[in-house]
Design an enzyme around this catalytic site. Structure first.
Site, PDB file in Angstrom:
ATOM      1  CG  ASP A  27      -1.449   5.692  -1.569  1.00 36.68           C
ATOM      2  OD1 ASP A  27      -0.202   6.148  -2.316  1.00 36.68           O
ATOM      3  OD2 ASP A  27      -2.005   6.577  -0.715  1.00 36.68           O
ATOM      4  CG  ASP A  28       2.716   4.359  -1.270  1.00 38.50           C
ATOM      5  OD1 ASP A  28       2.612   5.657  -2.140  1.00 38.50           O
ATOM      6  OD2 ASP A  28       3.320   4.246  -0.126  1.00 38.50           O
ATOM      7  NE  ARG A  33      -2.149  10.479  -4.108  1.00 40.32           N
ATOM      8  CZ  ARG A  33      -3.003   9.235  -3.907  1.00 40.32           C
ATOM      9  NH1 ARG A  33      -4.453   9.476  -3.935  1.00 40.32           N
ATOM     10  NH2 ARG A  33      -2.532   8.143  -3.869  1.00 40.32           N
ATOM     11  CE  LYS A  46      -2.537   9.454  -0.391  1.00 43.26           C
ATOM     12  NZ  LYS A  46      -1.389   8.702   0.015  1.00 43.26           N
ATOM     13  CG  HIS A  75      -2.410  13.475   0.402  1.00 40.95           C
ATOM     14  ND1 HIS A  75      -1.470  12.575   0.765  1.00 40.95           N
ATOM     15  CD2 HIS A  75      -2.088  14.459   1.582  1.00 40.95           C
ATOM     16  CE1 HIS A  75      -0.666  12.892   1.818  1.00 40.95           C
ATOM     17  NE2 HIS A  75      -1.182  13.840   2.281  1.00 40.95           N
ATOM     18  CG  HIS A 102       0.031   4.962   1.858  1.00 44.15           C
ATOM     19  ND1 HIS A 102       0.581   4.962   3.117  1.00 44.15           N
ATOM     20  CD2 HIS A 102       0.698   6.028   1.501  1.00 44.15           C
ATOM     21  CE1 HIS A 102       1.281   6.012   3.332  1.00 44.15           C
ATOM     22  NE2 HIS A 102       1.338   6.749   2.344  1.00 44.15           N
ATOM     23  CG  ASN A 133       4.282   7.328  -4.482  1.00 43.80           C
ATOM     24  OD1 ASN A 133       3.386   8.271  -4.178  1.00 43.80           O
ATOM     25  ND2 ASN A 133       4.575   6.063  -3.962  1.00 43.80           N
ATOM     26  CE  LYS A 182       5.386   7.588  -0.294  1.00 43.73           C
ATOM     27  NZ  LYS A 182       4.404   7.170   0.592  1.00 43.73           N
TER      28      LYS A 182
HETATM   29 MG    MG Z   1       1.670   7.228  -2.831  1.00 42.12          MG
END
Ligand code: MG
Length: 476
Positions: free
Chosen positions: A38-39, A82, A131, A133, A225, A278, A298
């Site tokens: 994530d990120d 996602r 995660k 989401h 993240h 991202n 991002k």
């Molecule tokens: Mg992200």
């Protein structure tokens, strides 16, 4: 037909025969392990140039397979990205964009088809760990979208009353879920420290218990993240600080997955894909990752937002120690995975295409007939071909050269309003430093026409266009 379209068409025809041919080369049902950080930015792994910490397991995974240097997410923010990964569709085709908040009234429509549902039809055991989401209501959760089991957070770990940036009353307590029930109702900092370890243990257990049948594991780390958390195993280990510690723990976790597959003699029958949702959340400064040489991060349609690491490994099927700069997008994962599992594609229209020959490096022709598009929410911000990138006039966020935040607190972005369309040659200038719109009017015009096609199909808030191909999200 324009020159760009002709080139794509010739390549498309060449590959159509291959794509439409019966799938006899791959009769088996390989295990699929899809890992999404994530990120995590383009420059955040050792094999993509990271400094100040080590990622030997991910570098080793790349050495055992193929590393992609021109792989893009469909939209540079969590939920939207996602959706594209799991359904093969542009997120706004499915009525989703941005990042859903807790208690969202919409989510991924249960009638849309995920990779898990594609593989379930072929008898795969499926699990989502980490995660989600795509909606936290029961009908949107993984267990309603093709996953036999689920363990993790229903949305981002910063949608949390204890996050330093959260105004009081903004967020309900953050739950940890198991299948469709709440395992822990109110996550504490000590729980966040254990997330990566727990995701790892759950993943290893899933692999062990499904060793004798085909399985699909979707492992979506909550890290890196913000707010960053790491277990005591890795705290204080790197000169990069907490971000480096978190990356070393993620790398350890991937190592545990690979080691488990090796121990169970499943390596040769398992495709592993590693990527990110991202680019880095740059306003968090020392708690953010790096986009390497790419522009911005991002939440933008610049390369730093959309271009992410992608590593694909399957010994015996994907050449070891290879790299590819072929343009790919995450929407292509579902149809490519469906191909190797010999599974039918979803009944509704999807945007991705089978790029298995590109993943294996056996065929350089690109199956996509025209172009990729980047939306920011429902704004058409960019159109991409293998050579050119059109950036349409829109407002984007930037630190503008000012430093990011420190110790978990963000700096403020400023907003830049573009005055006209800009054109970049990504082959010569992947960092998007030189707008060449004036020097190259022909490709500019061709991409502007492609943008009109995209608007007719998917709509565009910047020009007030409604798209004819947009479907409804799931609604409560
Ligand atoms: Mg992200």
């Amino acid at each position: 037909m324009t020159r760009i379209q002709s080139l794509f068409r010739i390549a498309g025809l060449a590959i159509a025969a291959w794509v439409n041919a019966p799938v006899c080369a791959v009769e088996s049902r390989p295990n699929i392990v899809l890992i999404v950080a994530d990120d995590l930015g383009y420059g955040d792994l050792g094999c993509y140039g990271a400094k100040g910490y080590q990622t030997p397991n991910l570098d080793g995974l790349a050495a055992s397979g193929r590393r992609f240097t021109n792989f893009h997410v469909a939209q540079a923010v969590c939920t939207a990205s996602r959706v594209a990964i799991l359904t093969g569709c542009y997120p706004n085709r499915l009525g989703l964009s941005g990042a859903l908040g807790p208690g969202s009234k919409i989510g991924l429509h249960p009638e849309e088809t995920t990779i898990a549902e594609v593989l379930q039809q072929r008898g795969y055991a499926t699990a989502a760990v980490g995660k989600w989401h795509l909606g936290d209501a029961p009908q949107f959760l993984p267990t309603a979208q093709g996953f036999g089991s689920y363990f993790g957070l229903p949305y981002s770990n910063d949608m949390w009353p204890r996050h330093p940036e959260a105004r009081p009353g903004t967020y309900p307590p953050l739950p940890l879920m198991e299948d469709s029930r709440v395992l822990k109702a109110d996550l504490q900092p000590a729980d966040q420290e254990q997330l990566t370890t727990e995701y790892t243990e759950r993943s290893v257990r899933f692999i062990e218990s499904h060793r004798s049948e085909p399985f699909f594991l979707y492992l979506a780390y909550s890290m890196p993240h913000v707010p960053l958390y790491v277990s005591s195993k890795f705290k204080g280990k790197t000169e990069r600080g907490l971000f480096g510690d978190v990356l070393e723990e993620l790398d350890w976790s991937v190592g545990q997955i690979v080691e488990t597959l090796r121990r169970l003699h499943l390596e040769e029958n398992t495709l592993i894909l590693f990527t990110s949702d991202n680019g880095p959340w740059l306003s968090y400064g020392d708690h953010a990752g790096s986009a390497g040489a790419m522009r911005e991060g991002k939440g933008t349609s610049w390369e730093g937002g959309t271009r992410v690491p992608c590593i694909v490994s399957w010994p015996g099927h994907i050449p070891a120690d290879s790299t590819s700069d072929t343009l790919l997008m995450s929407i292509d994962l579902l149809p490519s995975i469906a191909h190797i599992a010999n599974a039918p594609l979803p009944p509704k229209k999807i945007d991705g295409m089978n790029v298995w020959p590109l993943l294996t490096g056996t065929d350089a022709a690109h199956p996509h007939p025209a172009y990729f598009v980047y939306y920011g929410r429902n704004e058409l911000q960019s159109v991409l071909t293998p050579e050119w990138k059109l950036v349409l006039p829109h407002t984007y966020r930037t630190l503008g050269g000012t430093p990011g935040g420190r110790d978990g607190l963000p700096a403020r972005y400023s907003q830049v309003k573009m005055s006209g369309p800009e054109l970049y040659n990504l082959r010569n200038d992947p960092s998007e430093t030189r707008n060449v719109a004036e020097q190259f009017p022909a490709p500019l015009q061709e991409l502007l026409e492609l943008a009109e096609k995209a608007r007719a199909d998917l709509g565009d808030d910047l020009t007030g266009k409604k798209g004819s191909g947009v479907r409804e999200p799931g609604r409560l």
